[in-house]
Design an enzyme around this catalytic site. Structure first.
Site, PDB file in Angstrom:
ATOM      1  N   ASP A 158       0.811  -1.225   0.000  1.00  0.00           N
ATOM      2  CA  ASP A 158       0.000   0.000   0.000  1.00  0.00           C
ATOM      3  C   ASP A 158       0.842   1.271   0.000  1.00  0.00           C
ATOM      4  O   ASP A 158       0.726   2.109   0.891  1.00  0.00           O
ATOM      5  CB  ASP A 158      -0.926   0.009   1.225  1.00  0.00           C
ATOM      6  N   GLU A 213     -11.294   0.971  -4.153  1.00  0.00           N
ATOM      7  CA  GLU A 213     -10.672   1.400  -2.900  1.00  0.00           C
ATOM      8  C   GLU A 213      -9.350   2.091  -3.212  1.00  0.00           C
ATOM      9  O   GLU A 213      -8.979   2.277  -4.365  1.00  0.00           O
ATOM     10  CB  GLU A 213     -10.454   0.195  -1.973  1.00  0.00           C
TER      11      GLU A 213
END
Length: 597
Positions: free
Chosen positions: A109, A271
């Site tokens: 991430d 997302e």
């Protein structure tokens, strides 16, 4: 003779006959992901290499499952003429290339920003402490950890976090108006908790910190990011789909309810949203398809920050659609413009082994981006690249060796925030204190870990036996290979001798004991390679291998179904017992396959 054997050992006419007169799949790979061009490159034959490159259009930079390209294979086989030919065909120089991932090991991430000529990146840390590592680079390739978003155990709020919970999907940003840097992330709680998802924000005067006490934005969702508009207003974006809320001037509270601004392009698990402004448009990037094989990055834009947003006609702008490719599950990224005007996209990825597992978990890669004539950003090849060629600064900073307990540079981690001092350095000795609890206990103390960076590795350490031999039965200390409280192995020293214990699920699945050499200090070594792990002790100046086991599948996200498994394998030191143990000469060696092909 197989087509692979022909590429390596047959004559050019024999290879040509197989290609042109026999039914063959020329995109076929062997079990290790090698293409025909890997075999030809190792043969030393420029003629066969040229035939496959020029007439079958095989790629000199197509990596196998170890990240080794045909160009790498030629270089490391000493086939300099073949290597020179492949460099010319690919339009690169080997000394001006780098291999993805650029953040190797459990660094998922990613988010990044540029500060002058420097670049800063932040990654998820889940239930590990310190929380949310911040790394610095001068060239986008070589990264050194320089800080963390949360270093105060009282602020971390992860004391009860199960493995796979904790801090998810951070973002780093800069606000020109306040001259402050911001990091936001989701604090993911345990199932059944009072607030399973909450957004955290910290700020600092410098990108590396120190960061202040967290503020909490009580909006349900994951993967927050901040956008500081040029009119002085501030926004937080997060999922489900893409929602946005305006924040106060200090970014520590919401000014109103969140609002949906984009439903995504593929509309499946949208997302990881990121917002930027360029040429009068607000550009929105989001991950879609979940974090598995469907992962991708899509883009949208609007003249109005609240939308409606127009989906990019070239979506997905990044996607791994080759099931045999070296980098898999690629998505969740953020755009960045370099100081010289080039554009890059950082994104997460997996290096999957032939058996389907990915021990290092999700890692960070980068890819160059181009802007289309109609104003859309897309990855130059639309597919994540293993090897990129890019001009690097003339003088990249070389990191000096890290001290034994340099929490930033050595990147030691603990599982959850420590409840006591736990570890200390006296001279060149690391003293690690346990609290009597085992590694399967949520409140265990006495564990120091670093991220596993490669499938093959060697780790070793020396420890003093005195406190252990005097301790009660069941006390051990030594080396560990660790994933979470549900899966690990211990190779240690105790009153009963040398111990190798494997734990998977909710129980010990294997336990072995060997006699302990008579010495005040014992040196232990774990070696991983060729699908096995070996455990050795130094005895009389020579290494004695005690046990060898198959590569443990339970040390991967895919190899065990137990809890949330979104992290990656670790190695380190442990103490199981109510005592303090002294360690010296910790070392971890991670040979990179593409450099030793």
């Amino acid at each position: 003779m197989t087509i692979f054997e022909a590429a390596q050992s047959a004559s050019l006419p024999e290879l040509q006959h197989m290609v042109e007169y026999e039914c063959q799949n020329f995109m076929e790979r062997d079990a290790q992901g090698n293409t025909l061009l890997h075999y030809a490159a190792r043969s030393g034959s420029v003629e066969k290499t040229a035939y496959l490159t020029e007439y079958l259009a095989l790629n000199p930079l197509e990596a196998n499952l170890s990240g080794v390209t045909p160009l790498d294979a030629a270089l490391h086989s000493g086939c300099t003429a073949v290597a020179a030919y492949l460099e010319k065909q690919a339009g690169v120089r080997a000394d001006n290339c780098f291999h993805n991932p650029v953040r190797r090991g459990f660094y998922p991430d990613p988010s990044w920003l540029r500060v002058g000529d420097d670049y800063y990146m932040v990654n998820s840390s889940f239930s590990f402490f310190p929380c949310l590592p911040i790394a610095k680079s001068r060239d986008l390739v070589h990264w050194t950890t320089v800080g963390y978003a949360i270093t105060n155990p009282e602020w971390a709020q992860i004391a009860e976090s199960e493995g796979g919970r904790g801090y998810w999907a951070p973002d780093i940003s800069y606000d020109e108006a306040t001259k402050r840097y911001y990091i936001t992330a989701t604090l993911r709680g345990n199932e059944g908790g009072a607030e399973p998802r909450c957004q955290m924000v910290v700020s600092a005067e410098k990108p590396e910190g120190p960061y202040g006490e967290p503020a909490w934005i009580h909006e349900d969702g994951i993967d927050p990011s901040l956008f500081h508009d040029d009119d002085g207003r501030h926004y937080m974006l997060f999922n489900r789909e893409v929602r946005m809320v305006e924040l106060t001037a200090d970014c520590r509270a919401a000014k109103g309810p969140a609002k949906l601004i984009w439903g995504g392009s593929w509309k499946i698990k949208t997302e990881g949203p990121q917002l930027m402004k360029r040429d009068g448009y607000y550009y929105l990037l989001a991950a879609e398809g979940g974090t598995g094989s469907g992962h991708r990055i899509s883009a949208a834009r609007s003249k109005n920050i609240w939308g409606p947003y127009e989906s990019c006609p070239y979506n997905p702008i990044l996607r791994q659609d080759d099931a045999g490719g070296y980098l898999q599950n690629c998505g969740h990224g953020k755009l960045l413009e370099t100081a010289d005007g080039r554009w890059y996209l950082c994104h997460l990825c997996l290096r999957r082994r032939p058996n389907g597992t990915a021990p290092m978990g999700r890692e960070t890669a980068i890819v160059e981006v181009t802007w289309t004539p109609d104003g859309w950003p897309i990855a130059k090849t639309r597919r994540p690249q293993t090897v990129l060629a890019m001009p690097l600064p003339a003088h990249c900073e070389e990191a000096a060796p890290a001290a034994l307990l340099d929490w930033k540079r050595q990147e030691w981690l603990t599982q959850r925030a420590p409840e006591n001092a736990g570890a200390a350095v006296a001279g060149k000795i690391l003293q690690l204190t346990g609290n009597g609890r085992d590694l399967c206990d949520m409140h265990q103390q006495g564990l120091l870990l670093v991220r596993q960076q490669e499938t093959d590795f060697t780790v070793e350490a020396e420890l003093c036996t005195g406190p252990l031999l005097a301790a009660q039965s069941g006390t051990t200390a030594g080396l560990t290979c660790y994933y979470d409280e549900h899966s690990y192995l211990k190779f240690g020293v105790g009153p009963g001798g040398l111990l190798l214990e494997e734990y998977a699920g909710y129980e010990v699945i294997s336990s072995k004991i060997a006699p302990l050499p008579a010495a005040e200090k014992i040196r232990l070594r774990i070696t991983a390679g060729q699908g096995t792990r070996s455990f050795a002790v130094e005895n009389g100046g020579a290494w004695q291998t005690l046990w060898t086991i198959p590569e443990p599948p339970y040390l991967t996200s895919e190899g065990l179904k137990c809890g949330k498994r979104f992290t990656g394998a670790m190695v380190g030191l442990y103490v199981h017992g109510d005592c303090t143990v002294s360690f010296t000469d910790w070392a971890a060696v991670w040979p990179r396959p593409e450099e030793e092909a």
